[in-house]
Design a protein around this motif. Structure first.
Motif, PDB file in Angstrom:
ATOM      1  N   GLY A  32      41.096  44.134  35.958  1.00  0.00           N
ATOM      2  CA  GLY A  32      40.549  43.633  37.213  1.00  0.00           C
ATOM      3  C   GLY A  32      39.495  42.570  36.994  1.00  0.00           C
ATOM      4  O   GLY A  32      39.462  41.550  37.693  1.00  0.00           O
ATOM      5  N   ARG A  33      38.606  42.794  36.023  1.00  0.00           N
ATOM      6  CA  ARG A  33      37.571  41.812  35.696  1.00  0.00           C
ATOM      7  C   ARG A  33      38.201  40.516  35.194  1.00  0.00           C
ATOM      8  O   ARG A  33      37.781  39.409  35.553  1.00  0.00           O
ATOM      9  CB  ARG A  33      36.632  42.395  34.648  1.00  0.00           C
ATOM     10  CG  ARG A  33      35.586  41.422  34.103  1.00  0.00           C
ATOM     11  CD  ARG A  33      34.635  40.937  35.176  1.00  0.00           C
ATOM     12  NE  ARG A  33      33.827  42.019  35.705  1.00  0.00           N
ATOM     13  CZ  ARG A  33      32.977  41.858  36.722  1.00  0.00           C
ATOM     14  NH1 ARG A  33      32.853  40.679  37.317  1.00  0.00           N
ATOM     15  NH2 ARG A  33      32.277  42.891  37.165  1.00  0.00           N
ATOM     16  N   LEU A  34      39.231  40.640  34.373  1.00  0.00           N
ATOM     17  CA  LEU A  34      39.920  39.470  33.826  1.00  0.00           C
ATOM     18  C   LEU A  34      40.545  38.648  34.951  1.00  0.00           C
ATOM     19  O   LEU A  34      40.412  37.412  34.989  1.00  0.00           O
ATOM     20  CB  LEU A  34      41.004  39.942  32.843  1.00  0.00           C
ATOM     21  CG  LEU A  34      41.611  38.942  31.868  1.00  0.00           C
ATOM     22  CD1 LEU A  34      40.545  38.324  30.978  1.00  0.00           C
ATOM     23  CD2 LEU A  34      42.671  39.637  31.019  1.00  0.00           C
ATOM     24  N   LEU A  35      41.187  39.326  35.890  1.00  0.00           N
ATOM     25  CA  LEU A  35      41.809  38.627  37.009  1.00  0.00           C
ATOM     26  C   LEU A  35      40.757  38.021  37.940  1.00  0.00           C
ATOM     27  O   LEU A  35      40.901  36.882  38.395  1.00  0.00           O
ATOM     28  CB  LEU A  35      42.697  39.594  37.793  1.00  0.00           C
ATOM     29  CG  LEU A  35      43.912  40.177  37.059  1.00  0.00           C
ATOM     30  CD1 LEU A  35      44.595  41.224  37.920  1.00  0.00           C
ATOM     31  CD2 LEU A  35      44.892  39.087  36.674  1.00  0.00           C
ATOM     32  N   VAL A  41      42.726  36.150  41.497  1.00  0.00           N
ATOM     33  CA  VAL A  41      42.893  37.127  42.569  1.00  0.00           C
ATOM     34  C   VAL A  41      42.851  36.401  43.908  1.00  0.00           C
ATOM     35  O   VAL A  41      41.923  35.623  44.175  1.00  0.00           O
ATOM     36  CB  VAL A  41      41.781  38.196  42.526  1.00  0.00           C
ATOM     37  CG1 VAL A  41      41.984  39.206  43.639  1.00  0.00           C
ATOM     38  CG2 VAL A  41      41.770  38.887  41.171  1.00  0.00           C
ATOM     39  N   LEU A  42      43.850  36.644  44.738  1.00  0.00           N
ATOM     40  CA  LEU A  42      43.866  36.044  46.072  1.00  0.00           C
ATOM     41  C   LEU A  42      42.789  36.676  46.944  1.00  0.00           C
ATOM     42  O   LEU A  42      42.409  37.832  46.754  1.00  0.00           O
ATOM     43  CB  LEU A  42      45.235  36.226  46.717  1.00  0.00           C
ATOM     44  CG  LEU A  42      46.413  35.570  45.994  1.00  0.00           C
ATOM     45  CD1 LEU A  42      47.721  35.891  46.705  1.00  0.00           C
ATOM     46  CD2 LEU A  42      46.215  34.071  45.880  1.00  0.00           C
ATOM     47  N   ASP A  62      35.492  47.999  43.309  1.00  0.00           N
ATOM     48  CA  ASP A  62      36.043  48.650  42.117  1.00  0.00           C
ATOM     49  C   ASP A  62      37.237  47.828  41.665  1.00  0.00           C
ATOM     50  O   ASP A  62      38.342  47.947  42.199  1.00  0.00           O
ATOM     51  CB  ASP A  62      36.476  50.077  42.455  1.00  0.00           C
ATOM     52  CG  ASP A  62      36.986  50.842  41.234  1.00  0.00           C
ATOM     53  OD1 ASP A  62      37.083  50.223  40.152  1.00  0.00           O
ATOM     54  OD2 ASP A  62      37.295  52.042  41.371  1.00  0.00           O
ATOM     55  N   LEU A  63      37.034  46.995  40.648  1.00  0.00           N
ATOM     56  CA  LEU A  63      38.075  46.063  40.217  1.00  0.00           C
ATOM     57  C   LEU A  63      39.288  46.768  39.636  1.00  0.00           C
ATOM     58  O   LEU A  63      40.363  46.168  39.534  1.00  0.00           O
ATOM     59  CB  LEU A  63      37.497  45.072  39.195  1.00  0.00           C
ATOM     60  CG  LEU A  63      36.367  44.173  39.728  1.00  0.00           C
ATOM     61  CD1 LEU A  63      35.868  43.238  38.630  1.00  0.00           C
ATOM     62  CD2 LEU A  63      36.833  43.376  40.933  1.00  0.00           C
ATOM     63  N   ALA A  64      39.143  48.029  39.248  1.00  0.00           N
ATOM     64  CA  ALA A  64      40.287  48.778  38.735  1.00  0.00           C
ATOM     65  C   ALA A  64      41.374  48.921  39.790  1.00  0.00           C
ATOM     66  O   ALA A  64      42.556  49.075  39.464  1.00  0.00           O
ATOM     67  CB  ALA A  64      39.853  50.162  38.253  1.00  0.00           C
ATOM     68  N   LEU A  65      41.002  48.830  41.073  1.00  0.00           N
ATOM     69  CA  LEU A  65      41.979  48.998  42.146  1.00  0.00           C
ATOM     70  C   LEU A  65      42.939  47.816  42.234  1.00  0.00           C
ATOM     71  O   LEU A  65      43.967  47.901  42.909  1.00  0.00           O
ATOM     72  CB  LEU A  65      41.265  49.181  43.487  1.00  0.00           C
ATOM     73  CG  LEU A  65      40.365  50.417  43.606  1.00  0.00           C
ATOM     74  CD1 LEU A  65      39.757  50.494  44.990  1.00  0.00           C
ATOM     75  CD2 LEU A  65      41.157  51.686  43.301  1.00  0.00           C
ATOM     76  N   TYR A  84      52.363  45.658  36.117  1.00  0.00           N
ATOM     77  CA  TYR A  84      52.553  44.315  35.577  1.00  0.00           C
ATOM     78  C   TYR A  84      51.852  43.303  36.482  1.00  0.00           C
ATOM     79  O   TYR A  84      51.966  43.370  37.708  1.00  0.00           O
ATOM     80  CB  TYR A  84      54.039  43.970  35.473  1.00  0.00           C
ATOM     81  CG  TYR A  84      54.760  44.753  34.393  1.00  0.00           C
ATOM     82  CD1 TYR A  84      54.751  44.310  33.077  1.00  0.00           C
ATOM     83  CD2 TYR A  84      55.424  45.928  34.694  1.00  0.00           C
ATOM     84  CE1 TYR A  84      55.394  45.027  32.086  1.00  0.00           C
ATOM     85  CE2 TYR A  84      56.079  46.656  33.706  1.00  0.00           C
ATOM     86  CZ  TYR A  84      56.065  46.193  32.401  1.00  0.00           C
ATOM     87  OH  TYR A  84      56.702  46.905  31.418  1.00  0.00           O
ATOM     88  N   ARG A  85      51.127  42.391  35.858  1.00  0.00           N
ATOM     89  CA  ARG A  85      50.445  41.347  36.603  1.00  0.00           C
ATOM     90  C   ARG A  85      50.734  39.993  35.959  1.00  0.00           C
ATOM     91  O   ARG A  85      50.797  39.876  34.737  1.00  0.00           O
ATOM     92  CB  ARG A  85      48.925  41.582  36.622  1.00  0.00           C
ATOM     93  CG  ARG A  85      48.499  42.776  37.470  1.00  0.00           C
ATOM     94  CD  ARG A  85      48.757  42.529  38.944  1.00  0.00           C
ATOM     95  NE  ARG A  85      48.366  43.674  39.779  1.00  0.00           N
ATOM     96  CZ  ARG A  85      49.166  44.654  40.127  1.00  0.00           C
ATOM     97  NH1 ARG A  85      50.420  44.659  39.687  1.00  0.00           N
ATOM     98  NH2 ARG A  85      48.756  45.635  40.902  1.00  0.00           N
ATOM     99  N   TYR A  86      50.915  39.001  36.802  1.00  0.00           N
ATOM    100  CA  TYR A  86      51.193  37.646  36.345  1.00  0.00           C
ATOM    101  C   TYR A  86      50.020  36.760  36.758  1.00  0.00           C
ATOM    102  O   TYR A  86      49.628  36.749  37.924  1.00  0.00           O
ATOM    103  CB  TYR A  86      52.489  37.133  36.975  1.00  0.00           C
ATOM    104  CG  TYR A  86      53.670  38.038  36.755  1.00  0.00           C
ATOM    105  CD1 TYR A  86      54.567  37.807  35.720  1.00  0.00           C
ATOM    106  CD2 TYR A  86      53.893  39.146  37.576  1.00  0.00           C
ATOM    107  CE1 TYR A  86      55.647  38.648  35.498  1.00  0.00           C
ATOM    108  CE2 TYR A  86      54.972  39.990  37.369  1.00  0.00           C
ATOM    109  CZ  TYR A  86      55.849  39.734  36.330  1.00  0.00           C
ATOM    110  OH  TYR A  86      56.908  40.587  36.120  1.00  0.00           O
TER     111      TYR A  86
END
Length: 444
Positions: A32-35, A41-42, A62-65, A84-86
């Motif tokens: 989450g922090r990386l995104l 993140v939109l 809570d960035l884990a969400l 999976y995240r792009y």
């Protein structure tokens, strides 16, 4: 007229990577922090996370969400499924697999890391290297993931101590090196505070290495499948029988490794019959050459018997076929895998009956010793197996090809995946014992 695509294979800036670590080590928070900090993140996604965090009484998002998408995950506070995240930065594109840390879901870590070129293993700075850390390092080694990042997380809760980081990095690196991991990069971070994730930390001026994102953007990616021996597992035989193409017969599938060219002599396995490629269609258009990951239809010069499950390979690089498969496996089912177990073995697009003939050894994670002839493998165990198949299989060594050197074992009664295997991979193995007798009805 065919499209000329004989130039060099196209360069790529794509990196596939996976996260791994024990429960509560902060994997989802790191992702989450990386995104978030890389502006990937939109706005509506961030607003949804802020609302969900506020409803749980949290002051900050809570960035884990951002990755824990299942309701069960959010309620329990643990990752269950592979998310999976792009995302992309100006320097590289990424496909990220956020995998579970709980030992119960180790099978999902195997899935997420199976196609990764880099694995980020998280360690809680307060707990150091634990058994699940060792298991994830062993799986990364077995899957031949070429790059491993040790992210020592929650450094803020360990006083940002350099000695704490150094001790953990030394222990993990020594363990991974003994497993055969070719490269380990250790980075001290705080995913919650953002230290050394995207921006350098002002709290750890003693660390002069890259941030996590900087390393992900600059680590060399070989994409070695493009240079492996060419392999096409046949998924489907195409016979449109139209007036325009009354004699069309093509063999469709996704190229698992290497490249194919028109005019090349190929062999169809396991039959061993040879012919030449008369044409290659990609998305309905003829081309001269096709390469790894492309979905293609091959046209063959001769009318030979080819069906789903067959493997088309260059004649000069054809693998041997065998009914005796030796491999290192990670057992992922709750029920144990035992000697004499009757299974289905799925390799590429081919599925055959098989028997587990022997389990020569099981790996002990704490000291990397081998327990000889355990008789069975329990859930999440890593061990060596010998398997006899009902039909010959054209298998590569996993060291040569991660795609055609791997397989899964399936329970024939209900279709449950039992085991993930890597052909030929081995930690030092004890002396073999005599094969176990086959059970009635499965005598190969």
């Amino acid at each position: 007229m065919s499209t000329n695509t004989t130039e060099a294979l196209p360069a790529t800036t794509l990196l596939r990577f996976a996260t791994a670590g024990s429960v509560d080590d902060g994997k989802s928070t790191l992702v989450g922090r990386l995104l978030h900090d890389s502006k990937s993140v939109l706005a509506d996604q961030l607003e949804a996370v802020e609302r969900a965090s506020a409803s749980r009484g949290q002051d900050a998002p809570d960035l884990a969400l951002l990755t824990d998408g299942l309701r069960a995950e959010r309620e329990q506070g643990i990752t269950i499924d592979v998310a999976y995240r792009y995302f992309a930065t100006p320097r590289r594109r990424f496909i990220l697999a956020d995998t579970p840390g709980h030992v119960q879901y180790t099978r999902n870590m195997v899935t997420g890391a199976s196609t990764a070129e880099l694995t980020v293993v998280l360690v809680d700075a307060r707990n150091g290297v634990v058994e699940q850390t060792r298991r994830h390092a062993a799986i990364a080694a077995l899957l031949r993931v070429p790059h491993v990042v040790l992210a020592v997380n929650k450094m803020d809760l360990a006083g940002y101590g350099e000695k704490v980081f150094a001790a953990i990095a030394e222990e993990f690196t020594a363990y991974a090196t003994e497993l055969g991991v070719p490269e380990v990069t250790a980075i001290p971070i705080s995913a919650l505070a953002g230290d050394n994730v995207v921006e350098p930390s002002a709290n750890m001026d003693w660390y002069g290495g890259p941030t996590v994102l900087e390393h992900l953007e600059t680590v060399p990616v070989s994409h070695d499948l493009a240079h492996c021996h060419a392999r096409l597992p046949v998924q489907y035989v195409i016979r449109p029988q139209t007036a325009e193409h009354p004699d069309y017969r093509g063999y469709a599938g996704q190229i698992a490794a290497g490249s194919f060219r028109v005019g090349e002599e190929v062999t169809v396995l396991p039959s061993g019959r040879t012919t030449r490629i008369s044409g290659i269609d990609v998305l309905g258009d003829p081309v001269d050459v096709a390469w790894t990951t492309q979905s293609v239809t091959l046209l063959l010069q001769d009318d030979i018997d080819v069906s789903r499950g067959d493997l088309i390979v260059p004649t000069k690089d054809a693998p041997a076929t065998t009914q005796d498969v030796e491999a290192t496996v990670c057992h992922v089912a709750d029920a144990p895998l035992t000697v004499g177990h009757r299974v289905l073995l799925k390799h590429g697009t081919r599925t055959v009956k098989a028997i587990v003939k022997d389990i020569p050894s099981r790996l002990t994670l704490n000291d990397l010793s081998l327990h000889p002839h355990p008789g069975q493998l329990a859930a999440n165990d890593i061990g060596r197996v010998k398997i006899r198949t009902a039909e010959p299989l054209p298998v590569d060594s996993y060291a040569d090809s991660r795609r055609t050197g791997s397989f899964i074992l399936i329970d024939p009664s209900d279709g449950t995946t039992l085991t993930a295997g890597m052909v030929g991979e081995s930690f030092a193995s004890p002396d073999p014992v005599k094969d176990q007798p086959e059970e009635d009805g499965w005598d190969f």
